[in-house]
Motif scaffolding. Structure first.
Motif, PDB file in Angstrom:
ATOM      1  N   PRO A  45     111.655 -16.514 -44.056  1.00 42.77           N
ATOM      2  CA  PRO A  45     110.973 -17.776 -44.362  1.00 42.77           C
ATOM      3  C   PRO A  45     109.681 -17.634 -45.155  1.00 42.77           C
ATOM      4  N   VAL A  46     108.859 -16.642 -44.844  1.00 38.87           N
ATOM      5  CA  VAL A  46     107.612 -16.483 -45.592  1.00 38.87           C
ATOM      6  C   VAL A  46     107.922 -16.149 -47.051  1.00 38.87           C
ATOM      7  N   THR A  47     108.938 -15.321 -47.269  1.00 38.61           N
ATOM      8  CA  THR A  47     109.305 -14.948 -48.636  1.00 38.61           C
ATOM      9  C   THR A  47     109.830 -16.140 -49.415  1.00 38.61           C
ATOM     10  N   VAL A  48     110.752 -16.901 -48.818  1.00 41.50           N
ATOM     11  CA  VAL A  48     111.359 -18.004 -49.566  1.00 41.50           C
ATOM     12  C   VAL A  48     110.382 -19.158 -49.765  1.00 41.50           C
ATOM     13  N   VAL A  49     109.572 -19.443 -48.740  1.00 45.28           N
ATOM     14  CA  VAL A  49     108.582 -20.507 -48.899  1.00 45.28           C
ATOM     15  C   VAL A  49     107.523 -20.084 -49.907  1.00 45.28           C
ATOM     16  N   GLY A  50     107.103 -18.814 -49.829  1.00 46.79           N
ATOM     17  CA  GLY A  50     106.140 -18.315 -50.801  1.00 46.79           C
ATOM     18  C   GLY A  50     106.684 -18.386 -52.213  1.00 46.79           C
ATOM     19  N   GLY A  51     107.954 -18.025 -52.380  1.00 44.85           N
ATOM     20  CA  GLY A  51     108.568 -18.117 -53.694  1.00 44.85           C
ATOM     21  C   GLY A  51     108.619 -19.545 -54.200  1.00 44.85           C
ATOM     22  N   ALA A  52     108.941 -20.483 -53.296  1.00 44.27           N
ATOM     23  CA  ALA A  52     108.979 -21.898 -53.681  1.00 44.27           C
ATOM     24  C   ALA A  52     107.591 -22.385 -54.076  1.00 44.27           C
ATOM     25  N   VAL A  53     106.561 -21.926 -53.365  1.00 45.40           N
ATOM     26  CA  VAL A  53     105.190 -22.302 -53.708  1.00 45.40           C
ATOM     27  C   VAL A  53     104.829 -21.763 -55.096  1.00 45.40           C
ATOM     28  N   ILE A  54     105.175 -20.508 -55.353  1.00 45.98           N
ATOM     29  CA  ILE A  54     104.897 -19.925 -56.667  1.00 45.98           C
ATOM     30  C   ILE A  54     105.582 -20.718 -57.771  1.00 45.98           C
ATOM     31  N   ASP A  55     106.852 -21.075 -57.544  1.00 42.15           N
ATOM     32  CA  ASP A  55     107.609 -21.797 -58.570  1.00 42.15           C
ATOM     33  C   ASP A  55     107.005 -23.161 -58.881  1.00 42.15           C
ATOM     34  N   ARG A  56     106.385 -23.774 -57.880  1.00 40.81           N
ATOM     35  CA  ARG A  56     105.860 -25.125 -58.065  1.00 40.81           C
ATOM     36  C   ARG A  56     104.370 -25.152 -58.355  1.00 40.81           C
ATOM     37  N   THR A  57     103.761 -23.993 -58.454  1.00 40.40           N
ATOM     38  CA  THR A  57     102.340 -23.923 -58.754  1.00 40.40           C
ATOM     39  C   THR A  57     102.117 -24.078 -60.257  1.00 40.40           C
ATOM     40  N   PRO A  58     101.213 -24.950 -60.688  1.00 38.30           N
ATOM     41  CA  PRO A  58     100.944 -25.095 -62.122  1.00 38.30           C
ATOM     42  C   PRO A  58     100.538 -23.775 -62.758  1.00 38.30           C
ATOM     43  N   ALA A  59     100.892 -23.606 -64.030  1.00 37.74           N
ATOM     44  CA  ALA A  59     100.621 -22.347 -64.736  1.00 37.74           C
ATOM     45  C   ALA A  59      99.134 -22.007 -64.713  1.00 37.74           C
ATOM     46  N   ALA A  60      98.274 -23.017 -64.845  1.00 34.63           N
ATOM     47  CA  ALA A  60      96.833 -22.755 -64.865  1.00 34.63           C
ATOM     48  C   ALA A  60      96.360 -22.181 -63.533  1.00 34.63           C
ATOM     49  N   PHE A  69      92.370 -12.624 -58.129  1.00 35.27           N
ATOM     50  CA  PHE A  69      92.835 -11.683 -57.109  1.00 35.27           C
ATOM     51  C   PHE A  69      93.588 -10.491 -57.675  1.00 35.27           C
ATOM     52  N   GLY A  70      93.886 -10.517 -58.976  1.00 42.25           N
ATOM     53  CA  GLY A  70      94.587  -9.392 -59.588  1.00 42.25           C
ATOM     54  C   GLY A  70      95.945  -9.179 -58.964  1.00 42.25           C
ATOM     55  N   GLU A  71      96.294  -7.924 -58.732  1.00 47.20           N
ATOM     56  CA  GLU A  71      97.598  -7.605 -58.176  1.00 47.20           C
ATOM     57  C   GLU A  71      97.690  -7.915 -56.685  1.00 47.20           C
ATOM     58  N   ASN A  72      96.590  -8.403 -56.087  1.00 46.84           N
ATOM     59  CA  ASN A  72      96.612  -8.813 -54.670  1.00 46.84           C
ATOM     60  C   ASN A  72      96.942 -10.288 -54.508  1.00 46.84           C
ATOM     61  N   ASP A  73      97.326 -10.955 -55.612  1.00 46.39           N
ATOM     62  CA  ASP A  73      97.559 -12.395 -55.525  1.00 46.39           C
ATOM     63  C   ASP A  73      98.680 -12.744 -54.550  1.00 46.39           C
ATOM     64  N   LYS A  74      99.693 -11.881 -54.440  1.00 46.90           N
ATOM     65  CA  LYS A  74     100.814 -12.170 -53.543  1.00 46.90           C
ATOM     66  C   LYS A  74     100.391 -12.015 -52.089  1.00 46.90           C
ATOM     67  N   ILE A  75      99.544 -11.016 -51.810  1.00 44.56           N
ATOM     68  CA  ILE A  75      99.042 -10.849 -50.445  1.00 44.56           C
ATOM     69  C   ILE A  75      98.202 -12.056 -50.055  1.00 44.56           C
ATOM     70  N   VAL A  76      97.369 -12.522 -50.972  1.00 51.96           N
ATOM     71  CA  VAL A  76      96.539 -13.696 -50.699  1.00 51.96           C
ATOM     72  C   VAL A  76      97.415 -14.908 -50.419  1.00 51.96           C
ATOM     73  N   LEU A  77      98.489 -15.079 -51.203  1.00 50.72           N
ATOM     74  CA  LEU A  77      99.398 -16.200 -50.982  1.00 50.72           C
ATOM     75  C   LEU A  77     100.050 -16.111 -49.609  1.00 50.72           C
ATOM     76  N   GLN A  78     100.543 -14.926 -49.252  1.00 48.13           N
ATOM     77  CA  GLN A  78     101.211 -14.777 -47.956  1.00 48.13           C
ATOM     78  C   GLN A  78     100.234 -15.028 -46.808  1.00 48.13           C
ATOM     79  N   LEU A  79      99.019 -14.519 -46.934  1.00 43.27           N
ATOM     80  CA  LEU A  79      98.014 -14.764 -45.893  1.00 43.27           C
ATOM     81  C   LEU A  79      97.679 -16.247 -45.812  1.00 43.27           C
ATOM     82  N   GLY A  80      97.637 -16.911 -46.970  1.00 50.54           N
ATOM     83  CA  GLY A  80      97.375 -18.347 -46.982  1.00 50.54           C
ATOM     84  C   GLY A  80      98.474 -19.116 -46.271  1.00 50.54           C
ATOM     85  N   ILE A  81      99.732 -18.740 -46.529  1.00 49.47           N
ATOM     86  CA  ILE A  81     100.854 -19.405 -45.866  1.00 49.47           C
ATOM     87  C   ILE A  81     100.773 -19.204 -44.358  1.00 49.47           C
ATOM     88  N   LEU A  82     100.483 -17.976 -43.930  1.00 51.70           N
ATOM     89  CA  LEU A  82     100.390 -17.695 -42.502  1.00 51.70           C
ATOM     90  C   LEU A  82      99.231 -18.450 -41.858  1.00 51.70           C
TER      91      LEU A  82
END
Length: 527
Positions: A45-60, A69-82
């Motif tokens: 669930p964290v992976t699929v919801v995170g992926g859906a959030v990424i897909d719907r996030t505006p490019a800007a 956040f550089g290459e830590n952007d995915k960790i920040v997203l997952q921590l945000g979801i949690l």
């Protein structure tokens, strides 16, 4: 006193409810991870919801996340979801103390959201992808219902042992048992997920890369300047930048991997195994890759020695012709195992440049982070239109007929790399001593090469820097300038000229839609 006791009782009840909600959420995620380990790890669930959030996030917003956040952007997203899930879990837990069914229903609702996200993912393999979220939600709802029942009764007003105290003891026992069961389920899930990736790890460890039929030209002496702080000419695999949307790095077993080539103008569709690609004549080339999210002076660029199959050869064998020779397809869409789609101009892929399906990077099989077992790369194009990692499908089509992932999100269809130069040393806000200071860095203009680099100190005239040897038009080039530093605050600015004679523009633009432009500068203070 009775009011104080009543308030204290309600506060205790709310605290127990919050704890019940957190334990229920933990249980839901742990059971979901266990089921995902049995079904498909990428369906968690964290992976699929995170992926859906990424897909719907505006490019800007995505661009900001990469900058911040550089290459830590995915960790920040997952921590945000949690973190958001934890807050919601606390609210549902407090609600469940008074309305157990409503609280449990809230948990089930999130399971449905997770299941819908799983089924909507481009790499979904079917209805089985919904199971982790649904199973986790059911387990979480049951846990919340049971725990809330034990937290609900008010404690005895006089503080003596009674139904309320007994309830709290029962709650603590149930909470402890829930935590143990959830932890065990999560640990087993991680074990199963790890086992699923063992075949991929073993296939990479056992892969022996063949010698190239066309080795890379020898790197000329002098490409690497002996200047402390300058970027290395060849970027180690461990330091090579990674920018993608994959929350979980795909681990693909090389033995089961397949690549399908099909589409418009493909007279002879083919499906390749890795062994079939490795049996072909391979080329080895030094190529610098650049991410379109790289700000002026940014770090998302690297140079490596790549080993791979010439892509143009595969296309020609399949009967594909470029548009300039009457071909009907002008776009090649590359698809990754995680559903990512990238679109490249067919004309560029077949114009003689070293566009390859890479299997090796700096003398070893591709790391998983960089696309094992096979990735695509095309010199001169930004990565979002050319550098598909974990590639499994190549379809020939047209730009009018299909918009790849990033084009749908307002990025340009065609994206040749812009001429850029960067100061590596001295660093911004450095305090070099007065006297001779070596200013140095790298410049790049893939497919055109670098012929000149100039430095400007404050508002002074442009001065020519010394250029290192050039390994080729597809790699970056180092440069240095000996500056007579005088006391004060100074602004150092660099610009490059490419092989066509075009001087790097001073016009500052954002990375969106086709790459940043402008001049890189640093402020330094000479004491």
């Amino acid at each position: 006193m009775q009011h104080v006791s009543s308030f204290r009782s309600k506060l205790v009840r709310a605290a127990l409810g919050a704890l019940a909600g957190l334990l229920a959420a933990f249980t839901a995620l742990a059971v979901a991870e266990l089921v995902a380990g049995l079904v498909r790890p990428a369906a968690g669930p964290v992976t699929v919801v995170g992926g859906a959030v990424i897909d719907r996030t505006p490019a800007a917003v995505k661009d900001f996340a990469i900058r911040a956040f550089g290459e830590n952007d995915k960790i920040v997203l997952q921590l945000g979801i949690l973190a958001i899930l934890a807050l919601i879990a606390v609210g549902l837990g407090i609600l469940a103390v008074s309305h157990r069914r409503a609280g449990a229903a809230g948990v089930l609702l999130f399971g449905i959201v997770g299941a819908a996200a799983a089924l909507s993912r481009p790499d979904s393999t079917g209805t089985g992808d919904a199971l982790p979220s649904l199973a986790g939600a059911v387990a979480g709802a049951l846990a919340l219902y049971v725990l809330a029942a034990r937290a609900a009764p008010l404690p005895a007003p006089d503080g003596q042992a009674g139904p309320g105290a007994w309830s709290r003891r029962g709650f603590l026992a149930a909470a402890g048992a829930t935590a143990v069961v959830a932890t065990s389920a999560g640990a087993l899930g991680r074990y199963l997920t790890g086992r699923q990736g063992q075949g991929a790890v073993a296939s990479r460890e056992n892969l022996v890369l063949p010698a190239p039929a066309s080795p890379a030209p020898a790197v000329p002496a002098g490409v690497q300047l002996k200047v402390p702080g300058i970027t290395a000419f060849t970027t180690p695999n461990s330091d090579f930048y990674r920018v993608d949307t994959a929350l979980t790095v795909p681990k693909v077993d090389a033995g089961t991997w397949r690549l399908r080539l099909h589409g418009k103008g493909v007279a002879r569709p083919r499906t390749y195994t890795l062994d079939q690609l490795l049996a072909r004549p391979l080329v080895e080339r030094d190529i610098t890759l650049t991410c379109v999210s790289n700000e002026v002076g940014g770090p998302y660029i690297g140079n490596a020695r790549w080993l791979g199959v010439p892509l143009a050869d595969l296309l020609e064998e399949a009967g594909v012709r470029p548009p300039s020779k009457g071909g009907g397809a002008d776009q090649l869409v590359a698809r990754s195992v995680d559903g990512m789609t990238l679109g490249s101009p067919v004309e560029d892929l077949m114009d003689g440049r070293d566009a390859i399906l890479a299997v090796g990077m700096n003398g070893e099989p591709l790391p998983f982070d960089h696309g094992f077992p096979v990735r695509m790369l095309v010199p001169g194009l930004y990565g979002y239109v050319s550098a598909c990692k974990w590639i499994e499908d190549i379809e020939l089509t047209t730009f009018d007929a299909y918009d790849p992932y990033w084009v749908k999100r307002a990025w340009a269809r065609r994206a040749p790399i812009k001429t850029q130069a960067r100061i590596d040393t001295p660093k911004p806000f450095a305090r070099p001593a007065a006297g001779t200071v070596t200013v140095a860095g790298v410049a790049w203009a893939q497919r055109r090469g670098i012929t000149r680099v100039q430095i400007r100190v404050d508002d002074g005239p442009w001065q020519d820097a010394d250029l290192a040897a050039q390994a080729g038009v597809d790699t970056w080039r180092q440069w240095s300038y000996r500056w007579n530093a005088t006391p004060g605050v100074h602004n150092l600015t660099v610009r490059a000229t490419d092989g066509t004679g075009q001087v790097q523009t001073e016009r500052r633009t954002r990375t969106i839609p086709d790459g940043a432009s402008g001049l890189h500068g640093v402020f330094v203070t000479v004491p």
